[in-house]
Design a protein around this motif. Structure first.
Motif, PDB file in Angstrom:
ATOM      1  N   ILE A 723       0.837  -1.204   0.000  1.00  0.00           N
ATOM      2  CA  ILE A 723       0.000   0.000   0.000  1.00  0.00           C
ATOM      3  C   ILE A 723       0.871   1.252   0.000  1.00  0.00           C
ATOM      4  O   ILE A 723       0.638   2.200  -0.771  1.00  0.00           O
ATOM      5  CB  ILE A 723      -0.937  -0.001   1.219  1.00  0.00           C
ATOM      6  N   LEU A 724       1.894   1.267   0.832  1.00  0.00           N
ATOM      7  CA  LEU A 724       2.708   2.471   0.987  1.00  0.00           C
ATOM      8  C   LEU A 724       3.660   2.684  -0.183  1.00  0.00           C
ATOM      9  O   LEU A 724       3.785   3.801  -0.693  1.00  0.00           O
ATOM     10  CB  LEU A 724       3.507   2.384   2.295  1.00  0.00           C
ATOM     11  N   GLN A 725       4.351   1.642  -0.622  1.00  0.00           N
ATOM     12  CA  GLN A 725       5.386   1.795  -1.640  1.00  0.00           C
ATOM     13  C   GLN A 725       4.840   1.682  -3.065  1.00  0.00           C
ATOM     14  O   GLN A 725       5.351   2.331  -3.974  1.00  0.00           O
ATOM     15  CB  GLN A 725       6.475   0.741  -1.434  1.00  0.00           C
ATOM     16  N   ARG A 726       3.832   0.831  -3.258  1.00  0.00           N
ATOM     17  CA  ARG A 726       3.329   0.593  -4.611  1.00  0.00           C
ATOM     18  C   ARG A 726       2.013   1.308  -4.888  1.00  0.00           C
ATOM     19  O   ARG A 726       1.600   1.397  -6.044  1.00  0.00           O
ATOM     20  CB  ARG A 726       3.155  -0.910  -4.836  1.00  0.00           C
ATOM     21  N   GLY A 727       1.319   1.732  -3.822  1.00  0.00           N
ATOM     22  CA  GLY A 727       0.051   2.405  -4.020  1.00  0.00           C
ATOM     23  C   GLY A 727      -1.081   1.479  -4.404  1.00  0.00           C
ATOM     24  O   GLY A 727      -2.089   1.920  -4.959  1.00  0.00           O
ATOM     25  N   TRP A 728      -0.931   0.180  -4.124  1.00  0.00           N
ATOM     26  CA  TRP A 728      -1.962  -0.792  -4.491  1.00  0.00           C
ATOM     27  C   TRP A 728      -3.180  -0.661  -3.583  1.00  0.00           C
ATOM     28  O   TRP A 728      -3.096  -0.230  -2.440  1.00  0.00           O
ATOM     29  CB  TRP A 728      -1.402  -2.206  -4.414  1.00  0.00           C
ATOM     30  N   GLY A 729      -4.314  -1.133  -4.106  1.00  0.00           N
ATOM     31  CA  GLY A 729      -5.555  -1.126  -3.352  1.00  0.00           C
ATOM     32  C   GLY A 729      -5.997  -2.523  -2.979  1.00  0.00           C
ATOM     33  O   GLY A 729      -5.274  -3.508  -3.157  1.00  0.00           O
ATOM     34  N   MET A 730      -7.242  -2.631  -2.492  1.00  0.00           N
ATOM     35  CA  MET A 730      -7.749  -3.898  -1.977  1.00  0.00           C
ATOM     36  C   MET A 730      -8.033  -4.921  -3.072  1.00  0.00           C
ATOM     37  O   MET A 730      -8.304  -6.086  -2.778  1.00  0.00           O
ATOM     38  CB  MET A 730      -9.025  -3.652  -1.176  1.00  0.00           C
ATOM     39  N   SER A 731      -7.975  -4.530  -4.328  1.00  0.00           N
ATOM     40  CA  SER A 731      -8.229  -5.484  -5.409  1.00  0.00           C
ATOM     41  C   SER A 731      -7.032  -6.382  -5.690  1.00  0.00           C
ATOM     42  O   SER A 731      -7.158  -7.376  -6.407  1.00  0.00           O
ATOM     43  CB  SER A 731      -8.613  -4.726  -6.681  1.00  0.00           C
ATOM     44  N   VAL A 732      -5.874  -6.056  -5.146  1.00  0.00           N
ATOM     45  CA  VAL A 732      -4.650  -6.824  -5.394  1.00  0.00           C
ATOM     46  C   VAL A 732      -4.502  -7.887  -4.311  1.00  0.00           C
ATOM     47  O   VAL A 732      -4.635  -7.588  -3.116  1.00  0.00           O
ATOM     48  CB  VAL A 732      -3.424  -5.891  -5.407  1.00  0.00           C
ATOM     49  N   PRO A 733      -4.212  -9.149  -4.679  1.00  0.00           N
ATOM     50  CA  PRO A 733      -4.082 -10.215  -3.668  1.00  0.00           C
ATOM     51  C   PRO A 733      -3.058  -9.919  -2.588  1.00  0.00           C
ATOM     52  O   PRO A 733      -3.275 -10.249  -1.415  1.00  0.00           O
ATOM     53  CB  PRO A 733      -3.697 -11.439  -4.500  1.00  0.00           C
ATOM     54  N   ASP A 734      -1.912  -9.336  -2.973  1.00  0.00           N
ATOM     55  CA  ASP A 734      -0.882  -9.056  -1.971  1.00  0.00           C
ATOM     56  C   ASP A 734      -1.383  -8.124  -0.873  1.00  0.00           C
ATOM     57  O   ASP A 734      -0.853  -8.122   0.238  1.00  0.00           O
ATOM     58  CB  ASP A 734       0.351  -8.426  -2.639  1.00  0.00           C
ATOM     59  N   VAL A 735      -2.414  -7.341  -1.167  1.00  0.00           N
ATOM     60  CA  VAL A 735      -2.963  -6.408  -0.179  1.00  0.00           C
ATOM     61  C   VAL A 735      -4.050  -7.082   0.654  1.00  0.00           C
ATOM     62  O   VAL A 735      -3.979  -7.122   1.889  1.00  0.00           O
ATOM     63  CB  VAL A 735      -3.512  -5.141  -0.859  1.00  0.00           C
ATOM     64  N   TYR A 736      -5.059  -7.632  -0.006  1.00  0.00           N
ATOM     65  CA  TYR A 736      -6.192  -8.154   0.787  1.00  0.00           C
ATOM     66  C   TYR A 736      -5.837  -9.427   1.542  1.00  0.00           C
ATOM     67  O   TYR A 736      -6.468  -9.753   2.546  1.00  0.00           O
ATOM     68  CB  TYR A 736      -7.433  -8.339  -0.073  1.00  0.00           C
ATOM     69  N   LEU A 737      -4.802 -10.167   1.095  1.00  0.00           N
ATOM     70  CA  LEU A 737      -4.400 -11.353   1.853  1.00  0.00           C
ATOM     71  C   LEU A 737      -3.848 -10.982   3.230  1.00  0.00           C
ATOM     72  O   LEU A 737      -3.958 -11.765   4.179  1.00  0.00           O
ATOM     73  CB  LEU A 737      -3.361 -12.152   1.069  1.00  0.00           C
ATOM     74  N   GLY A 738      -3.260  -9.798   3.345  1.00  0.00           N
ATOM     75  CA  GLY A 738      -2.798  -9.348   4.653  1.00  0.00           C
ATOM     76  C   GLY A 738      -3.953  -9.130   5.619  1.00  0.00           C
ATOM     77  O   GLY A 738      -3.871  -9.485   6.800  1.00  0.00           O
TER      78      GLY A 738
END
Length: 762
Positions: A723-738
């Motif tokens: 979230i902080l470095q890449r700016g990804w949102g909740m649609s990305v697995p690497d984010v919502y899996l956390g």
């Protein structure tokens, strides 16, 4: 156990069985407590001796029952079984017409008033606040509690209701503990040594009150006491020894039966009766046996004269006397049934919500109020709790990720004459002359590292480096500038000695890998800048002298990497997680070790309610901690944040919630604060090393990589970093899996805590 009704039994037999069952139920309704063939032990790990063995006990409703015996004979264990906090290994027990702990029995619950041996009160609370808490737990309103407070303060001769419990004497604190058991006028009042440390006049007042509340038959009292003769006012007394009863009868009947002037003498005679005939007897027993005339025993089989001793008569009742028993001498009086009708049998809650309702509003109100009040009463601790994570994140941002300063670099420039070698070498590149290109390179290096220390020879510089005075030694050959010019002109036709003479020698101390990495970066970057400037001054293109690898703008992150941005997400989550672990585990352990937790459970509060009350109060504190930590990290110190700050806040909060639930597990597993501290410290370093906080997971052993993905902070750290470095949102697995991983761990920890509280009763 009630006999089962067979469908094939004759009608008359079935009718008799049904009448027997109804008679048994009616009999139980007339008894406040009924224990039959009770057997309880702690198991070989705790205590190999039997605590309760074949014990039978009957307490009629509306009576005062005095439970007497030496220390360690099982009185408190028996009381714990009655209030539903311990389970019998075998046997049956009925309390107020039902089995303790069964649905609809009200035990544990407000039908019982329980005063344990220890004070078991909140030291930071006032007397009024203490009684309000226990009153609310029992379903009373504040007005009802206030009315009862005035009466109890007068009855028990307590100081002002605004006095803190921690400022009371030992006797006063025990009287407040007694008031907490009396405040809601329970049906069954269980008092474990309530008159210890109380003067005789007040002790008599307490007994007068107990006699008074049992007159109408609405209250039953079970009391243990050090002062054996004060139980003459009880309707029945049970003399207990080694986990078994010696006798159960009214005080006057016991003294008459054993021709004794006091109950203490009765107890001593019964103990001697059990020790007569033993092969090995102490001299004390021998002298007592010869001096005391014991009446004939109506049931000789009730005493086993050959059993090994399992207990002692405490000094409370005389000299220490070794004793054992298998049977008991019990004379239970015929109880006169009450004239009123037997009350109807308890029915379990009918509705689905009532049956499975995990929390009651009056319990949650009392618990949350108690937790918040405990926090607000300790202002210093509260400020420390809030300020600690802020100070930790400030220290991290100030100390981690910045380029080291003050690194000495030894310079040996043989292009300069000896008289000039120890002087600063400052030249600007304005033309393409071949004189002192070494100084021109040092100008760029000096801009990045200002501590260039000149030396006269390589040997002196190397000696300084070996002594730790410098981190690197840079040596320029005598004809460095001319050889470099020739090398650039001749290119592949340059001879070997020309190439060797155009090389800058660098000797580094690589004991610190981070400093080594930073120095290598500065050396190469300084030379690249020097080459570009030289090309411009000589009229060449910069690209011709640049490294033939082009590094474009990074896909994610900054062109100049910052270790603070890499480690920051993991550090933020770790600080919030482990502070929640420490605070929650300590809060739970303090309550349990002071006896407050056990007393609350006896009052009917469930483990689920206790856990969620701490979740609510600690979550409020954690919200303040999280807000301040994120404010300092991003607003004050400027950590990179390319994503949505809302998800950053949410992930940090649920990670703290996960730490709170882990703290519950720690407090349920551990018995002392020291053990909990060791467990929390022992889990801290493995999580720091295995969760990818300070080093990428890809650099670990492949087996450890699988283990790391099972830890609670691994996925959440990766998610926050994305979230902080890449700016990804909740649609990305690497984010919502956390988020998913953290919620799973919360459920696991909460379930484990509830099960441990429910089944860890001893």
């Amino acid at each position: 156990m009630e006999p089962e009704i067979s469908s094939e039994a004759p009608a008359e037999a079935r009718r008799r069985i049904l009448m027997t069952q109804k008679s048994t139920i009616a009999s139980r309704k007339r008894q406040a407590v009924c224990v039959r063939r009770a057997h309880k032990n702690y198991g070989p790990k705790k205590n190999p001796n039997v605590i309760l063995d074949g014990l039978n006990m009957t307490v009629p409703k509306g009576s005062i029952y005095g439970l007497l015996g030496a220390s360690g004979c099982g009185k408190t264990t028996l009381l714990s079984c009655i209030v539903g906090r311990r389970r019998l290994n075998s046997g049956e027990i009925w309390v107020l017409g039902g089995t303790p702990g069964s649905r609809g029995s009200g035990v544990p619950g407000p039908r019982i008033g329980y005063m344990p041996q220890e004070v078991a009160l909140f030291s930071e609370f006032t007397i009024r606040e203490t009684l309000i808490y226990f009153g609310w737990v029992s379903g009373m309103t504040t007005e009802q509690v206030n009315e009862k407070i005035d009466f109890l303060i007068k009855l028990l001769q307590l100081p002002s209701a605004s006095r803190n419990v921690k400022n009371l004497s030992g006797g006063q604190a025990r009287r407040v503990s007694l008031a907490a058991a009396l405040v809601h006028s329970p049906e069954l009042l269980i008092l474990d040594e309530p008159t210890v440390g109380v003067d005789p006049i007040l002790r008599q007042c307490i007994w007068d009150h107990l006699v008074d509340i049992t007159k109408e038959g609405k209250t039953t009292v079970i009391i243990t006491t050090h002062y054996i003769d004060e139980t003459r006012q009880a309707h029945l007394i049970g003399l207990m020894r080694g986990g078994r009863f010696l006798a159960e009868e009214s005080p006057n009947s016991l003294m008459e039966r054993y021709a004794a002037e006091s109950l203490e003498e009765v107890f001593l005679k019964l103990a001697v009766m059990q020790n007569k005939g033993k092969r090995r007897r102490s001299s004390i027993v021998q002298e007592i046996s010869e001096s005391i005339q014991v009446p004939a025993i109506t049931d000789p089989a009730a005493i086993d004269l050959e059993e090994a001793e399992i207990g002692e008569i405490s000094g409370e009742f005389g000299d220490n006397v070794s004793m054992s028993s298998k049977g008991r001498v019990v004379v239970t009086p015929e109880l006169v049934p009450p004239t009123e009708a037997v009350p109807p049998e308890e029915e379990p809650p009918g509705g689905c919500m009532d049956r499975y309702k995990p929390m009651q509003m009056n319990h949650m109100k009392a618990l949350v109020w108690k937790n918040l009040l405990a926090i607000l009463r300790n202002v210093g601790i509260m400020l420390f709790i809030i300020g600690l994570p802020v100070s930790q994140i400030v220290l991290f941002c100030v100390t981690i990720g910045h380029d080291p300063i003050g690194l000495n670099i030894a310079i040996v420039n043989y292009e300069l004459p000896p008289s000039e070698m120890l002087k600063p070498c400052k030249l600007n590149i304005t033309d393409c002359t071949s004189t002192l290109w070494s100084c021109k390179y040092l100008n760029f290096l000096d801009e990045r590292k200002g501590n260039l220390v000149p030396y006269l020879s390589r040997e002196e510089a190397m000696t300084a480096a070996r002594k730790g005075n410098t981190w690197a030694v840079v040596v320029f050959p005598h004809n460095f500038s001319r050889a470099l010019e020739s090398r650039l002109e001749l290119l592949r036709d340059a001879e070997e000695d020309v190439i060797d003479a155009s090389i800058v020698e660098v000797h580094m101390d690589v004991s610190n890998k981070q400093i080594e990495f930073l120095l290598l970066r500065d050396f190469t970057q300084s030379f690249s800048n020097f080459a570009k400037a030289l090309a411009v001054s000589c009229g060449y293109s910069e690209k011709a002298y640049d490294v033939p690898v082009r590094f474009n703008d990074p896909i994610y992150g900054e062109r100049v990497s910052d270790f603070t941005d890499f480690a920051g997400p993991g550090v933020i989550l770790t600080v919030i997680f482990f502070l929640a672990v420490a605070l929650t585990s300590v809060a739970m352990l303090i309550e349990r070790n002071e006896g407050v937790l056990e007393r609350s459970l006896v009052s009917g509060i469930t483990g689920t309610e206790i856990l969620f009350s701490h979740v609510i109060t600690q979550f409020i504190v954690m919200c303040v901690q999280t807000l301040l930590v994120l404010l300092f990290a991003f607003a004050v110190f400027g950590l990179t944040c390319r994503g949505d700050m809302f998800w950053v806040v949410v992930l940090t909060l649920i990670t703290g919630l996960c730490g709170m639930t882990f703290g519950f597990v720690v407090s349920c597993i551990c018995d002392t604060e020291r053990t909990a501290t060791f467990l929390a410290m022992g889990s801290f370093l493995p999580m720091i090393m295995l969760c990818g906080i300070i080093w990428p997971i890809e650099g670990m052993n492949h087996i450890l990589q699988y283990i790391s993905y099972l830890l609670p902070l691994t996925k959440s750290t990766e998610s926050l970093r994305s979230i902080l470095q890449r700016g990804w949102g909740m649609s990305v697995p690497d984010v919502y899996l956390g988020f998913v991983s953290t919620f799973i761990w919360i459920i696991i920890y909460l379930t484990t805590s509830i099960l441990l509280i429910k089944f860890k009763k001893g």
